[in-house]
Design a protein around this motif. Structure first.
Motif: not given
Length: 133
Positions: A81-95, A104-107, A110-115
């Motif tokens: 779930g975390t892998l999927g969430l991070s990939l979808v968020c990156s897929l949307v936010s990077v473009p 902000v993106y890096g933070c 990091l917040l997602l990883y720590l959670t």
């Protein structure tokens, strides 16, 4: 004692991690930021593919026809779930940022990883568990 010389897998992972960080930083400082960025992902993907591939090959060579994964535990769902969430968020936010990543993106990553790390540890130690009916 573990079969790997007594070191837990987490310790081995952290010991190997710092060499990747130093080599990536050295590449970036020498003027090859794209190569360093690619190495961040390429090294991990290579290790996963070769590690899983060799493990499956060894099991098949020992007579195990099918390699089975155990998707029954809650931890597997937390990881996926975390892998999927991070990939979808990156897929949307990077473009949306026109591929210009900022602090902000890096933070947020990091917040997602720590959670994720906190939830995964709590799940592993049994603090977070599924209700059994």
């Amino acid at each position: 004692m573990n079969k790997d010389g007594g070191k837990p897998c987490t310790t081995q992972g952290l010991l190997c991690f710092h060499t990747d960080v130093f080599s990536d930083l050295t590449l970036a400082r020498q003027g090859y930021p794209r190569m360093a960025f690619s190495a961040c992902f390429g090294g991990l993907i290579f290790n996963i593919l070769v590690g899983v591939g060799l493990g499956c090959l060894l099991q098949i060579s020992r007579g195990h026809v099918a390699v089975e994964l155990e998707p029954d535990g809650l931890l597997v769902w937390v990881l996926a779930g975390t892998l999927g969430l991070s990939l979808v968020c990156s897929l949307v936010s990077v473009p949306l940022q026109c591929f210009q990543l900022n602090r902000v993106y890096g933070c947020c990553l990091l917040l997602l990883y720590l959670t994720f790390l906190l939830v995964a540890l709590l799940t592993e130690f049994g603090v977070i568990r599924l209700k059994t009916v």
